[in-house]
Design an enzyme around this catalytic site. Structure first.
Site, PDB file in Angstrom:
ATOM      1  N   ARG A 121       0.721  -1.362   0.041  1.00 19.69           N
ATOM      2  CA  ARG A 121      -0.076   0.047  -0.023  1.00 19.69           C
ATOM      3  C   ARG A 121       0.739   1.117   0.074  1.00 19.69           C
ATOM      4  O   ARG A 121       0.254   2.391   0.295  1.00 19.69           O
ATOM      5  CB  ARG A 121      -1.061   0.089   1.179  1.00 19.69           C
ATOM      6  CG  ARG A 121      -2.009  -1.164   1.002  1.00 19.69           C
ATOM      7  CD  ARG A 121      -2.938  -1.291   2.191  1.00 19.69           C
ATOM      8  NE  ARG A 121      -4.076  -1.861   2.113  1.00 19.69           N
ATOM      9  CZ  ARG A 121      -3.924  -3.295   2.377  1.00 19.69           C
ATOM     10  NH1 ARG A 121      -2.925  -3.672   2.982  1.00 19.69           N
ATOM     11  NH2 ARG A 121      -4.873  -4.419   2.116  1.00 19.69           N
ATOM     12  N   LYS A 143       3.333  11.050 -11.676  1.00 19.85           N
ATOM     13  CA  LYS A 143       2.496  10.150 -12.235  1.00 19.85           C
ATOM     14  C   LYS A 143       3.273   8.532 -12.707  1.00 19.85           C
ATOM     15  O   LYS A 143       4.416   8.729 -13.103  1.00 19.85           O
ATOM     16  CB  LYS A 143       1.998  10.638 -13.794  1.00 19.85           C
ATOM     17  CG  LYS A 143       0.990  11.751 -13.692  1.00 19.85           C
ATOM     18  CD  LYS A 143       0.684  12.106 -15.156  1.00 19.85           C
ATOM     19  CE  LYS A 143      -0.360  12.938 -15.370  1.00 19.85           C
ATOM     20  NZ  LYS A 143      -0.881  13.164 -16.691  1.00 19.85           N
ATOM     21  N   GLU A 185       9.530  16.687 -25.590  1.00 25.57           N
ATOM     22  CA  GLU A 185       8.682  17.280 -24.415  1.00 25.57           C
ATOM     23  C   GLU A 185       9.518  18.472 -24.039  1.00 25.57           C
ATOM     24  O   GLU A 185       8.766  19.633 -23.481  1.00 25.57           O
ATOM     25  CB  GLU A 185       9.021  16.155 -23.313  1.00 25.57           C
ATOM     26  CG  GLU A 185       8.345  14.669 -23.396  1.00 25.57           C
ATOM     27  CD  GLU A 185       7.059  14.761 -23.185  1.00 25.57           C
ATOM     28  OE1 GLU A 185       6.322  15.804 -22.948  1.00 25.57           O
ATOM     29  OE2 GLU A 185       6.433  13.958 -23.438  1.00 25.57           O
ATOM     30  N   LYS A 227       7.693  22.053 -15.264  1.00 28.66           N
ATOM     31  CA  LYS A 227       7.105  20.944 -14.813  1.00 28.66           C
ATOM     32  C   LYS A 227       6.678  21.255 -13.253  1.00 28.66           C
ATOM     33  O   LYS A 227       5.474  20.783 -12.863  1.00 28.66           O
ATOM     34  CB  LYS A 227       7.699  19.810 -15.165  1.00 28.66           C
ATOM     35  CG  LYS A 227       6.969  18.412 -14.612  1.00 28.66           C
ATOM     36  CD  LYS A 227       5.808  18.082 -15.598  1.00 28.66           C
ATOM     37  CE  LYS A 227       5.099  16.658 -15.226  1.00 28.66           C
ATOM     38  NZ  LYS A 227       6.111  15.498 -15.596  1.00 28.66           N
ATOM     39  N   GLU A 237      -4.055  16.753 -11.703  1.00 26.41           N
ATOM     40  CA  GLU A 237      -4.489  16.848 -13.116  1.00 26.41           C
ATOM     41  C   GLU A 237      -5.944  17.171 -13.044  1.00 26.41           C
ATOM     42  O   GLU A 237      -6.830  16.778 -13.814  1.00 26.41           O
ATOM     43  CB  GLU A 237      -4.032  15.913 -13.913  1.00 26.41           C
ATOM     44  CG  GLU A 237      -4.159  16.254 -15.430  1.00 26.41           C
ATOM     45  CD  GLU A 237      -3.683  15.043 -16.349  1.00 26.41           C
ATOM     46  OE1 GLU A 237      -4.274  14.767 -17.281  1.00 26.41           O
ATOM     47  OE2 GLU A 237      -2.471  14.979 -16.219  1.00 26.41           O
ATOM     48  N   ARG A 241      -2.765  21.256 -15.036  1.00 30.64           N
ATOM     49  CA  ARG A 241      -1.890  19.964 -15.355  1.00 30.64           C
ATOM     50  C   ARG A 241      -1.986  19.324 -16.653  1.00 30.64           C
ATOM     51  O   ARG A 241      -1.041  19.074 -17.193  1.00 30.64           O
ATOM     52  CB  ARG A 241      -1.569  19.293 -14.129  1.00 30.64           C
ATOM     53  CG  ARG A 241      -0.641  18.168 -14.553  1.00 30.64           C
ATOM     54  CD  ARG A 241      -0.172  17.288 -13.066  1.00 30.64           C
ATOM     55  NE  ARG A 241       0.892  16.469 -13.613  1.00 30.64           N
ATOM     56  CZ  ARG A 241       1.374  15.643 -12.736  1.00 30.64           C
ATOM     57  NH1 ARG A 241       1.207  15.615 -11.351  1.00 30.64           N
ATOM     58  NH2 ARG A 241       2.336  14.413 -13.137  1.00 30.64           N
ATOM     59  N   ASN A 245      -0.223  17.952 -21.397  1.00 30.83           N
ATOM     60  CA  ASN A 245      -0.545  16.635 -22.476  1.00 30.83           C
ATOM     61  C   ASN A 245      -0.567  17.411 -23.875  1.00 30.83           C
ATOM     62  O   ASN A 245      -1.311  16.668 -24.775  1.00 30.83           O
ATOM     63  CB  ASN A 245      -1.886  15.842 -21.935  1.00 30.83           C
ATOM     64  CG  ASN A 245      -1.590  15.339 -20.765  1.00 30.83           C
ATOM     65  OD1 ASN A 245      -0.808  14.324 -20.584  1.00 30.83           O
ATOM     66  ND2 ASN A 245      -2.620  15.485 -19.866  1.00 30.83           N
ATOM     67  N   HIS A 248      -0.491  14.751 -26.772  1.00 28.11           N
ATOM     68  CA  HIS A 248      -0.572  13.572 -26.239  1.00 28.11           C
ATOM     69  C   HIS A 248      -1.732  12.608 -26.344  1.00 28.11           C
ATOM     70  O   HIS A 248      -1.846  11.473 -26.695  1.00 28.11           O
ATOM     71  CB  HIS A 248      -0.364  13.390 -24.673  1.00 28.11           C
ATOM     72  CG  HIS A 248       0.950  14.064 -24.198  1.00 28.11           C
ATOM     73  ND1 HIS A 248       1.777  14.899 -24.690  1.00 28.11           N
ATOM     74  CD2 HIS A 248       1.966  13.119 -23.484  1.00 28.11           C
ATOM     75  CE1 HIS A 248       2.737  15.102 -23.942  1.00 28.11           C
ATOM     76  NE2 HIS A 248       3.233  13.853 -23.317  1.00 28.11           N
ATOM     77  N   HIS A 252      -0.653   9.592 -27.927  1.00 26.25           N
ATOM     78  CA  HIS A 252      -1.095   8.159 -27.399  1.00 26.25           C
ATOM     79  C   HIS A 252      -1.973   7.264 -28.348  1.00 26.25           C
ATOM     80  O   HIS A 252      -1.867   6.029 -28.384  1.00 26.25           O
ATOM     81  CB  HIS A 252      -1.863   8.258 -26.081  1.00 26.25           C
ATOM     82  CG  HIS A 252      -1.257   9.024 -25.271  1.00 26.25           C
ATOM     83  ND1 HIS A 252      -1.630   9.312 -23.832  1.00 26.25           N
ATOM     84  CD2 HIS A 252       0.188   9.079 -24.949  1.00 26.25           C
ATOM     85  CE1 HIS A 252      -0.746   9.675 -23.010  1.00 26.25           C
ATOM     86  NE2 HIS A 252       0.425   9.480 -23.690  1.00 26.25           N
ATOM     87  N   HIS A 265       7.771   7.186 -27.469  1.00 24.84           N
ATOM     88  CA  HIS A 265       6.941   8.197 -27.021  1.00 24.84           C
ATOM     89  C   HIS A 265       6.943   9.683 -27.498  1.00 24.84           C
ATOM     90  O   HIS A 265       6.075  10.100 -27.771  1.00 24.84           O
ATOM     91  CB  HIS A 265       6.848   8.169 -25.462  1.00 24.84           C
ATOM     92  CG  HIS A 265       5.664   9.341 -24.870  1.00 24.84           C
ATOM     93  ND1 HIS A 265       4.510   9.229 -24.787  1.00 24.84           N
ATOM     94  CD2 HIS A 265       6.082  10.319 -24.051  1.00 24.84           C
ATOM     95  CE1 HIS A 265       3.963  10.104 -24.295  1.00 24.84           C
ATOM     96  NE2 HIS A 265       5.055  10.906 -23.781  1.00 24.84           N
TER      97      HIS A 265
END
Length: 365
Positions: A121, A143, A185, A227, A237, A241, A245, A248, A252, A265
């Site tokens: 956990r 993330k 990026e 960032k 997000e 935030r 993306n 993205h 993606h 990526h």
């Protein structure tokens, strides 16, 4: 390593942490102040491990260190690989006082962070990114996650590292394609937040691609500053935030369509940023000269500006619906109001999106 002029912070209250940027940090920094107990598991891949495992181990003097080398590549960011980390942790009897260390690029950082977020956990972890993409983006912000065959990064958790340690010298061992992927990026930060930085990148891109050390440090530091500021404002997000993306949603879709194995990526994000730029121009936010600047900068960074051949608007629309930014079934995209200023919106003309998809999927028609 003590904080210096080459360090900055991600300000998240009790979960704040430093980003340390220093040549030679890997192998020379003492990272034991960020180890919660005495047990460390270093997670890397078969490419990075032979290059940097010894240096990484040297950063944890006096600690009981285990290590695991995973296969290299985005297509391995899945449940099966994640379970290999859990197997090692359990077989070696690691406890809640264990600290995981991510030594590698974005895939290693994401999957190690997710393992840390979920093992017993939640345990602590440290990021030691060795690729440009990881240094300027993936290692900062907490993330973590894995991919699913139907969608990228759809399974994961927010789990902040204790420290991010960036050694720019690791970029000297980076394949050219990986350098370009990371530069996508870097360019993104100029497009969404800092027009002056974008202009600086236009002036210095040739030097950056030639691995000029001082220019790389400037680019890494400014990217991390952008960032860190965004994450401090919106950790999970719910607002600003999502601007990170840019490109993205398109990117993606490209990665998912190609099975996470053909495009890096950053390459997919570059093509996606070009598509988002085109849509922004069609909506009247940008002009032709703006779009030309973006295209030329991406090309100078040796990045693709078109999606893979054979990918159709139908492919894009189906895959773009599986996106974390979408709310109540509405497609939301990051678009450019102007260079250096982005917005997340679902209020765009569907016909303009269709035109962008048609243009990029049928470039010769």
């Amino acid at each position: 390593m003590q904080p210096s002029e080459e360090s900055l912070s991600v300000n998240l209250g009790e979960r704040s942490y430093p980003i340390l940027i220093q040549d030679g940090a890997l192998g020379n920094a003492d990272l034991t102040p960020w180890v919660s107990g005495n047990r460390v598991l270093i997670v890397t891949n078969e490419t990075v491990g032979p290059l940097y495992m010894d240096q990484a181990r040297a950063c944890f003097p006096g600690c009981d260190i285990d290590e695991i080398q995973l296969p290299d590549g985005e297509r391995y960011k899945n449940w099966e690989t994640l379970n290999r980390i859990f197997d090692t942790l359990l077989e070696k009897h690691h406890t809640r006082k264990t600290t995981l260390v991510a030594l590698g690029g974005g895939v290693i950082g994401d999957i190690t962070g997710f393992a840390a977020a979920t093992y017993q956990r939640g345990v602590d972890f440290i990021q030691i990114p060795t690729t440009l993409l990881a240094q300027v983006d993936a290692s900062v912000g907490g993330k973590t996650g894995i991919n699913h065959p139907l969608g990228k990064n759809m399974i994961g958790a927010f789990h902040q590292p204790k420290v991010v340690v960036i050694d720019p010298l690791t970029l000297n061992s980076l394949p050219p394609a990986e350098l370009s992927a990371g530069m996508a990026e870097v360019i993104k930060y100029g497009l969404i937040r800092d027009a002056d930085f974008l202009a600086w990148l236009e002036e210095h891109m040739d030097r950056l691609m030639a691995l000029q050390a001082e220019d790389l440090k400037v680019a890494i530091r400014r990217s991390c500053e952008c960032k860190a500021a965004i994450v401090a404002e919106d950790e999970r997000e719910s607002g600003v935030r999502a601007l990170l993306n840019l490109g993205h949603t398109f990117g993606h879709a490209i990665e998912t369509h190609t099975g996470y194995s053909e495009w890096l990526h950053g390459e997919a994000v570059a093509a996606g940023m070009m598509m988002a730029t085109d849509l922004s121009e069609r909506l009247g936010y940008l002009n032709y000269n703006d779009s030309t600047r973006v295209r030329q900068l991406l090309i100078r960074a040796r990045l693709p500006v078109n999606p893979p051949e054979g990918m159709t608007p139908v492919h894009f629309k189906a895959l773009m619906q599986v996106d974390k930014k979408n709310l109540t079934g509405e497609l939301r995209l990051v678009l450019l109001k102007e260079l250096g200023d982005a917005v997340v919106t679902s209020g765009f003309d569907d016909e303009a999106l269709e035109a962008t998809l048609d243009y990029f999927c049928h470039p010769l028609d």
